[in-house]
Design a protein around this motif. Structure first.
Motif, PDB file in Angstrom:
ATOM      1  N   TRP A  16     -24.679 -17.793 -36.487  1.00 62.39           N
ATOM      2  CA  TRP A  16     -23.779 -16.766 -36.799  1.00 62.39           C
ATOM      3  C   TRP A  16     -23.373 -15.876 -35.698  1.00 62.39           C
ATOM      4  O   TRP A  16     -22.109 -14.964 -35.834  1.00 62.39           O
ATOM      5  CB  TRP A  16     -24.030 -16.075 -38.637  1.00 62.39           C
ATOM      6  N   MET A  61     -21.653 -21.832 -49.031  1.00 62.58           N
ATOM      7  CA  MET A  61     -20.818 -20.598 -49.409  1.00 62.58           C
ATOM      8  C   MET A  61     -19.582 -21.112 -51.009  1.00 62.58           C
ATOM      9  O   MET A  61     -19.193 -20.819 -51.365  1.00 62.58           O
ATOM     10  CB  MET A  61     -19.999 -21.127 -48.121  1.00 62.58           C
ATOM     11  N   ARG A  87     -18.085  -9.510 -49.198  1.00 64.21           N
ATOM     12  CA  ARG A  87     -18.624 -10.208 -48.103  1.00 64.21           C
ATOM     13  C   ARG A  87     -18.580  -9.665 -47.017  1.00 64.21           C
ATOM     14  O   ARG A  87     -18.254  -8.177 -46.803  1.00 64.21           O
ATOM     15  CB  ARG A  87     -17.148 -11.017 -48.166  1.00 64.21           C
ATOM     16  N   CYS A  93     -16.548 -15.319 -40.776  1.00 66.18           N
ATOM     17  CA  CYS A  93     -16.704 -16.606 -42.276  1.00 66.18           C
ATOM     18  C   CYS A  93     -17.914 -17.222 -41.571  1.00 66.18           C
ATOM     19  O   CYS A  93     -17.686 -17.583 -40.242  1.00 66.18           O
ATOM     20  CB  CYS A  93     -15.806 -16.713 -42.574  1.00 66.18           C
ATOM     21  N   GLY A  96     -16.030 -20.690 -41.573  1.00 68.45           N
ATOM     22  CA  GLY A  96     -14.854 -19.942 -40.813  1.00 68.45           C
ATOM     23  C   GLY A  96     -14.540 -20.178 -38.785  1.00 68.45           C
ATOM     24  O   GLY A  96     -13.963 -20.105 -38.354  1.00 68.45           O
ATOM     25  N   LEU A 155      -7.397 -15.505 -46.036  1.00 68.35           N
ATOM     26  CA  LEU A 155      -8.524 -15.634 -45.952  1.00 68.35           C
ATOM     27  C   LEU A 155      -9.795 -15.823 -44.318  1.00 68.35           C
ATOM     28  O   LEU A 155     -10.171 -14.083 -43.442  1.00 68.35           O
ATOM     29  CB  LEU A 155      -9.716 -16.195 -46.475  1.00 68.35           C
ATOM     30  N   GLN A 156      -9.082 -17.037 -43.511  1.00 63.02           N
ATOM     31  CA  GLN A 156      -9.919 -16.551 -42.277  1.00 63.02           C
ATOM     32  C   GLN A 156      -9.171 -16.148 -41.652  1.00 63.02           C
ATOM     33  O   GLN A 156     -10.038 -15.250 -40.213  1.00 63.02           O
ATOM     34  CB  GLN A 156      -9.460 -18.079 -41.740  1.00 63.02           C
ATOM     35  N   TYR A 159      -9.892 -12.501 -41.342  1.00 61.34           N
ATOM     36  CA  TYR A 159     -11.750 -12.200 -41.066  1.00 61.34           C
ATOM     37  C   TYR A 159     -11.864 -12.175 -39.803  1.00 61.34           C
ATOM     38  O   TYR A 159     -12.085 -10.896 -39.388  1.00 61.34           O
ATOM     39  CB  TYR A 159     -12.395 -12.937 -40.923  1.00 61.34           C
TER      40      TYR A 159
END
Length: 193
Positions: A16, A61, A87, A93, A96, A155-156, A159
């Motif tokens: 991440w 997730m 979040r 993500c 993602g 959403l993606q 981010y």
């Protein structure tokens, strides 16, 4: 926590933070506090460990998403809950973000849990939107498959834009805009909140 658990958790964190190419076996070992022998006792190498880490992240997730999807309420209330859930937006993500990692995307084995998770998310959202249409909560003009793809894309993208701005505000605005679009398909005004 067992040695294998420490290795998986350390790999998840590092993936991440740094992406696949930025994660070395040595960095994993240091973060997990284990030696090389312990790592290779539990995993055949970095790809095997990365697959375990990515799969665990995907499972977590999905479990978080299902909490909202299976909650009581209308289709729009459940989707709203999912979109507004807490979040770590500025970290992005964890699944993602892996789509931007060329090494993960080039490896069919590592790509599979990423692809499956995002596909499963689109399919589940489409089911919920279909339920909403069938129960008369949403008008017949709403296309569940296209709308679920839009939700995932917003959403993606949210981010990415938030990270670029160094602020959660663009993400929140994207979610607000999406919810306003969904509310326009509600058969009763205000049902999305």
């Amino acid at each position: 926590m067992t040695t294998s658990e420490r290795l998986i958790e350390s790999t998840r964190e590092l993936l991440w933070e740094r992406g696949y190419v930025g994660v070395s076996p040595k960095a994993i070992q240091q973060r997990a506090g284990v030696g090389q022998g312990s790592m290779y006792h539990h995993f055949t190498g970095k790809p095997d460990l990365a697959l375990a880490a990515i799969s665990r992240t995907a499972d977590e997730m999905w479990a978080k998403a299902e909490e909202w999807f299976d909650a009581p309420g209308t289709a729009l209330q459940r989707i709203t809950g999912y979109l507004r859930r807490e979040r770590d937006v500025l970290k992005g993500c964890p699944i993602g973000g892996l789509t931007q990692d060329p090494d993960v995307m080039a490896d069919p084995v590592l790509r599979r849990p990423v692809e499956e998770t995002l596909g499963r998310l689109r399919a589940r959202l489409a089911e919920i939107l279909t339920e909403g249409r069938e129960h008369g909560e949403l008008g017949p003009g709403l296309d569940p498959a296209a709308t679920s793809a839009t939700i995932v894309a917003v959403l993606q993208g949210g981010y990415v834009v938030a990270r670029a701005a160094g602020s959660t505000e663009p993400f929140d605005q994207a979610v607000d805009g999406l919810l306003n679009l969904l509310a326009a398909h509600a058969t009763t005004p205000g049902r999305a909140e």
